[in-house]
Design an enzyme around this catalytic site. Sequence first.
Site, PDB file in Angstrom:
ATOM      1  N   SER A   1      24.259 -88.220  63.239  1.00  0.00           N
ATOM      2  CA  SER A   1      23.298 -89.265  63.527  1.00  0.00           C
ATOM      3  C   SER A   1      23.760 -90.676  63.142  1.00  0.00           C
ATOM      4  O   SER A   1      23.178 -91.651  63.610  1.00  0.00           O
ATOM      5  CB  SER A   1      21.989 -88.956  62.805  1.00  0.00           C
ATOM      6  OG  SER A   1      22.169 -89.002  61.408  1.00  0.00           O
TER       7      SER A   1
ATOM      8  N   LYS B   1      23.056 -98.117  57.825  1.00  0.00           N
ATOM      9  CA  LYS B   1      22.280 -97.235  58.697  1.00  0.00           C
ATOM     10  C   LYS B   1      20.785 -97.526  58.530  1.00  0.00           C
ATOM     11  O   LYS B   1      20.322 -97.759  57.409  1.00  0.00           O
ATOM     12  CB  LYS B   1      22.588 -95.775  58.337  1.00  0.00           C
ATOM     13  CG  LYS B   1      22.030 -94.750  59.314  1.00  0.00           C
ATOM     14  CD  LYS B   1      22.462 -93.340  58.918  1.00  0.00           C
ATOM     15  CE  LYS B   1      21.955 -92.294  59.898  1.00  0.00           C
ATOM     16  NZ  LYS B   1      22.385 -90.932  59.524  1.00  0.00           N
TER      17      LYS B   1
ATOM     18  N   SER C   1      26.250 -85.720  59.594  1.00  0.00           N
ATOM     19  CA  SER C   1      25.889 -86.977  60.240  1.00  0.00           C
ATOM     20  C   SER C   1      26.781 -88.173  59.937  1.00  0.00           C
ATOM     21  O   SER C   1      26.686 -89.193  60.598  1.00  0.00           O
ATOM     22  CB  SER C   1      24.441 -87.347  59.899  1.00  0.00           C
ATOM     23  OG  SER C   1      23.560 -86.674  60.764  1.00  0.00           O
TER      24      SER C   1
END
Lengths: 520, 488
Positions: A155, A80, A179
């Site tokens: 996210s 990420k 997330s």
Amino acid sequence: MKEILRWPAAELAQKINRREIKAKEAVSAYLEQLYALEPELNSFVTVDEEGAYAQAGRIDELTQSGKNAGPLAGVPVAVKDNLCTRGLRTTCASRMLEDFVPFYEAGAVERLRAAGAIILGKTNMDEFAMGSTSETSAFGPVKNPWDISRVPGGSSGGSCCAVAAAQSLCALGSDTGGSIRQPASYCGVVGLKPTYGTVSRWGLVAYASSLDQIGPIARNVEDCALLLEVISGGDKRDSTCLDRRDVDFGRAFARTSASPQTSPQTSSQASLQACPEDVRGLRIGIVRDYFDEGLDGEVAAAVRRAAQQLRDQGALVEEVDLSLVSYAIPAYYTIACAEASSNLARFDGVKYGYRAGAEKGLHPMYRRTRTEGFGTEVKRRIVLGSFVLSSGYYEAYYEKALRVKAMIVAAFDKAFSRFDLLLGPVAPTTAPLLGQTGDDPLKMYLGDIYTVSVNLAGLPAISLPCGLDSRGLPIGVQLVGPRFGEKTILQAARAYEKACGGFALSPMTERAEKKGGMKV
Amino acid sequence: MTRQYETVIGLEVHIELATRTKIFCGCSTAFGGAPNTHVCPVCAGMPGSLPVLNRQVVEYAMAVGLATDCRISRLCRFDRKNYFYPDNPQNYQISQLYLPICRSGHIDIETPEGIKSIGIHEIHMEEDAGKLTHDDWAGETNVDFNRSGVPLIEVVSEPDMRSADEVIAYLEKLRLIAQYLGASDCKLQEGSMRADVNLSVRPLGSDSLGTRTEMKNLNSFKAITRAVENERARQIEILESGGTVVQETRRWDDNKERSYPMRSKEDAKDYRYFPEPDLPPVEISGEWIEKVKKKQPELRDEKKKRYESQYGLPSYDADILTSDKRLADLFEETLEYCKNPKKVSNWLMVETIRLAREHGIGIDQVDFSPENLGKLITLQETGRINGTVAKEIFAVIFTDDVDPEKYVEEHGLAAVTDEAALRDAVRQAVEANPQSVADYLAGKKKAMGFLVGQTMRSMGGKADPALVNRLVGEALAQKAAAYSSFCR
């Protein structure tokens, strides 16, 4: 889909360590898949082809000289883009950090590399991890590989999408309020948020420091456990990181999958090592409060079926009231935004990152830099957070939120005095269409209702695929454990996965092969 | 002035701690260094970096707290103070608001009315900011983060002081405590000790406090004295002319000897404090407190008493020697090479302080080896050099830290102790100055000093003065005997 793309992480690493195939072959197969699907998915911000091949070369050199290159030897991992990677730009999907290249590396990424993993690139996400759809990215929205008119969740949408589309074998995400778990559920993959303090936050660009936790995203429970084991453990650079000694999550599986046996041992850890699939006698509480009017009927049914499945396998499943559910969202957004307003203050145009040009004077420069560098959702949360901390409001909002947090911790403690695990949905619905969520932030925030209390209490939880809705979209079931209860979670998750006959990748992965791996 | 006023003063004193590394990272705290050379992701506020508390900072803060009779918090916590400024890389300062490490202490000062106790409200730990430098030529402002993250404690007093003298006495005492503990060098000029003065006035006898102002940019004790007096006068003048004092922060300009408003209460910043989530609360066990207590060195008052009892020094000497940690250290270290405490004390109290003043340096900057002073005293005590030569050599030790034994040899400064040679010189002096001899014989005993001086001069100042005295005395006695027999 190519055969090499089907192997789980442990198997791939073993084949590479045994020199049956080269790490370079794995990298090239995954990059081919990545590039083929990337134009439709937009799951990556940066692909590090050069770095991936260089690391693969090092792995192959090691194995050629007869050395073991680690438990993740040659395993492609997508990271990420809020985890700092040395020499590789780290944007947090924000214009603010569009050109930011860290000269230091996140602790979790260091551990991955040391275990032989290969970082394929940095995945797209909601800007600074603020969002539930991966649409707030400055680099365009990520698409759901099951239906590209839909969001992948957020996210960590890019990471979950990449795993579901076999663009990467596994991935790292971060989970502040759901997330990892929510996009994992939307994308039909396994995502785990560890106990707060299990994985070092050094190098994780902070959203809400007291809630943020890095976790693994994988296709199956075993890979998830293996990845978790690699990234867990103490780090002197993070004072909130615990020096846990019970992080042999992957090894527990490896040992037992070779020689399954029943054992009279009673502790959950011992029984996990003895037989990871066994849930007999495990006390699982279904969180009744989560099955209210807000929950989609198909999701509710699938989650109840998963509970029934575990009951059929011998778990003792009962309903439990967690209470305080309606307070979790306001408490979470108060605390998370308060911390975010402070954590994101450093992005001011002075030292690094975006700076608005041609402004005379310090304050106009600050104002324009932050106005132009941040997106709407980030600014909304900074404003909200600054407000709840301001003089005269601190007691009414922030302090009250901390009290709610303490009550939620107590409510979980009470539940875990009766149950080994709690079970519930991950999200109220399956993946919504692109562009449907942004206009109504309150509605978006309410979508986090089943995940945020886990972060407030610092507990571990996993999201597992538990079927598809009538539109063919994945549904997730969430298992929440007590503090340090990852092994129990993984044990039940593995049992459920086995009963299901494994989890499917998104149909798109097969389509990619028909396209013949078009290179972009 | 129709009414009499009382000044009410409280101080906020920042003290830079003498740790080798910064409060939240491993970077050096060394002064100087090219800009941004003592920096890392943590003290430069890079994304993803995290603070880790330096335990030595906690121990120094505890030590100052224990020395000022504070209650040590068994659980203390850090908080973020949020404000935007380019010298502050994170745009928040990690400080302590809600649970500071020390509370409720006091420092006792001496006043003309006797001992007075000044309350300490709290002591908290925090990090220093970087430094901005403005380049007028380029029209740029540059920031240097070398100071960013240097550990500070802030000592907040109660509003217990009533005059500039009390403020200075309090600061002197606090400075000595921190210096004695080795917690800080407390140099006002270099900014390792900074005091902000909160001052208000009220009619004498009133119980309620007046509106206060906070004065910043006070870089010396003299500036503090001037600022206190100036601000008192300014506030009284406002009140006397029917005005009201505005609560504000003011900046002292010591050259112009006046202060200027910086910001008023209305535009005071809202720092949006909240608990620092990156640092767990600091638990301070009773055991840890005991450990720090045991390590606590002898403080000034105890040391002063000991100097009087153990070394038999006059109270005056003990007071001066302990007035600066450096002086006391020099005293004790020199005693390891020379066992005459009073002699050592004299050299430090008189010559050392005089030379420091002459060179325009503080006592804390005095830097010669105690061994060399010890040797010098021994050289003089054994008569190998005389007092005049000793003073000359000490001036060289003070500047260049020379070994006095070698220096005496190399420069031929050893006292002439050869009695025959000296007797010769005395004889010559006596013969060359018949008038002085006559004066002496006539009863002017001073004339003997002249002859001693002449002899010393002929020996180039190196003669042992005691020996010369004796020989001149003997020579004059002979003359006297001859004279009296002549008279008879």
